[in-house]
Design a protein around this motif. Structure first.
Motif, short mmCIF file in Angstrom:
data_model
loop_
_atom_site.label_atom_id
_atom_site.label_comp_id
_atom_site.label_asym_id
_atom_site.label_seq_id
_atom_site.Cartn_x
_atom_site.Cartn_y
_atom_site.Cartn_z
N LEU A 64 9.17 -5.00 -5.11
CA LEU A 64 10.06 -4.34 -5.85
C LEU A 64 11.09 -3.30 -5.28
CD1 LEU A 64 7.87 -3.78 -8.89
CD2 LEU A 64 9.59 -5.49 -8.96
N ASN A 65 10.38 -2.75 -4.24
CA ASN A 65 11.29 -1.63 -3.36
C ASN A 65 12.29 -2.49 -2.68
OD1 ASN A 65 8.67 0.38 -2.51
ND2 ASN A 65 9.45 0.35 -4.44
N ASN B 81 5.71 4.51 -6.33
CA ASN B 81 6.62 5.35 -5.46
C ASN B 81 6.57 6.77 -5.91
OD1 ASN B 81 8.55 2.70 -5.51
ND2 ASN B 81 7.31 2.95 -3.87
N PHE B 82 7.02 7.02 -7.39
CA PHE B 82 7.27 8.39 -7.80
C PHE B 82 5.81 9.23 -7.60
CE2 PHE B 82 5.77 11.02 -11.50
CZ PHE B 82 6.80 12.31 -11.24
N GLU B 83 4.35 8.36 -7.95
CA GLU B 83 3.30 9.45 -7.83
C GLU B 83 3.06 9.75 -6.43
OE1 GLU B 83 0.08 7.17 -9.62
OE2 GLU B 83 0.82 7.78 -11.65
N LEU B 84 3.36 8.63 -5.38
CA LEU B 84 3.23 8.92 -4.08
C LEU B 84 4.05 10.15 -3.59
CD1 LEU B 84 3.09 5.35 -2.63
CD2 LEU B 84 1.35 6.73 -2.84
N ASP B 85 5.27 10.12 -3.82
CA ASP B 85 6.26 10.97 -3.38
C ASP B 85 5.96 12.55 -4.18
OD1 ASP B 85 7.92 9.28 -2.17
OD2 ASP B 85 9.20 8.88 -3.67
N GLY C 247 19.94 1.75 -3.77
CA GLY C 247 20.33 0.75 -5.22
C GLY C 247 19.87 -0.56 -5.42
N LEU C 248 20.07 -0.97 -6.55
CA LEU C 248 19.54 -2.13 -7.12
C LEU C 248 20.17 -3.19 -6.42
CD1 LEU C 248 19.52 -1.24 -10.94
CD2 LEU C 248 17.33 -1.59 -9.38
#
Length: 335
Positions: free
Chosen positions: A286-287, A296-300, A330-331
């Motif tokens: 996905l990345n 990713n958010f939780e890791l950061d 970006g996507l």
């Protein structure tokens, strides 16, 4: 006949399983409850899912499935975490339920659930999603939690391919503040045109008392909004400490039952994660297409604040998400 009904997206999605189970009850089908045990950072600041090695007062069924009861809990980096599934069991005075660990790929997750289904002597499986993010395609800039949903959608497709009778149920269109309500309804219409809409069931008065009890015990915003909508809440309201806004209307209290395959085949995200060997592998894929995930958010967040992540204010939350998306460039996905 009985069915295995589980909260698909982690956290409070288990509260919405009650509506699916009442739907089945009207069809003379009893239900056994479960959930993906991945709590939001405000409950469990340690990134990632809760799995068998974390659980206490529980019985390991296989690598994916752990049987929990009203006294089960998890120890995460020294902190005691009570999964929402356990809170649901307490609220409804149910003896046991089944925790799903998703650190594996869809095939392994499906095999673990299939093993449980065999032990439960059931061929009927329903995954329940609150909010409707499981209907995303991947191009939506506001999408924040695609990893859990699409690992589990791919697992449901695997189970369907194994011959199980499988449904995907979603309620509270847009209730987690990631995708707009109108967009969710548009996606359901697209799936319906492909013969993928199987049934519809709204909250009714018979559910009201039990839902009040469940929602007084289970910590959830996305699963609470359908109930509040049934009680008359209308308009745009803030959630997630003001970091998101949700449109609430009577539509929010309706559950849609869908064919997982028809959902999967209309979303590029399914193709990205379907052959993943693990959670980490799915996240990496996905990345690679520019999608910043909840993992990713939780890791950061954890890297910056550690166990204090539970107390971080909304401004810092938004900054972390913005910076994380920027780093991915970006996507890079066509919808």
């Amino acid at each position: 006949m009985n069915a295995f009904v589980f909260g698909l997206g982690g956290g409070g999605d288990v509260a919405s399983t009650y509506i699916a189970m009442k739907y089945l009850y009207l069809k003379n089908i009893s239900s056994i409850v479960g959930a993906v045990t991945w709590e939001r950072y405000v409950e469990d600041p340690l990134p990632g899912p809760i799995c068998k090695e974390d659980m206490k007062n529980a019985v390991v069924i296989n690598d994916v499935i752990t049987e929990v009861n009203q006294s089960s809990y998890a120890i995460r980096n020294g902190l005691t975490v009570i999964p929402q599934l356990v809170r649901y069991l307490k609220a409804m005075n149910i003896d046991k339920g089944y925790s799903i660990c998703i650190k594996y790929g869809p095939k392994s997750i499906a095999e673990g659930i299939a093993d449980l289904a065999s032990r439960l002597n059931t061929n009927f499986i329903i995954g329940v999603d609150a909010g409707g993010d499981v209907l995303a395609k991947g191009c939506e800039e506001t999408l924040g939690s695609p990893l859990i949903d699409f690992l589990m959608l791919a697992s449901l497709v695997e189970l369907e391919n194994m011959g199980f009778n499988v449904l995907l149920a979603t309620i509270g269109a847009g209730s987690d503040g990631e995708l707009e309500q109108e967009y969710i309804l548009k996606r359901i219409s697209e799936i319906a045109r492909n013969e993928g809409l199987i049934d519809i069931k709204g909250i009714d008065k018979d559910m009201e008392r039990d839902l009040e009890i469940i929602l007084s015990n289970v910590n959830t915003e996305a699963s609470r909004i359908p109930f509040e909508a049934f009680k008359g809440l209308y308009g745009e309201i803030p959630i997630r400490n003001g970091t998101r806004k949700v449109k609430v209307s009577p539509i929010s209290s309706i559950m849609f039952f869908l064919d997982p395959k028809k959902v999967a085949y209309t979303s590029p995200l399914y193709n990205i994660v379907k052959n993943s060997s693990s959670l980490e592998d799915a996240n990496r894929k996905l990345n690679e297409v520019g999608i910043y995930t909840e993992y990713n958010f939780e890791l950061d967040l954890y890297a910056k604040f550690g166990l204090n992540a539970r107390n971080v204010d909304s401004e810092k939350i938004l900054q972390i998400r913005s910076e994380g998306r920027r780093k991915l460039g970006g996507l890079k996905i066509n919808c």
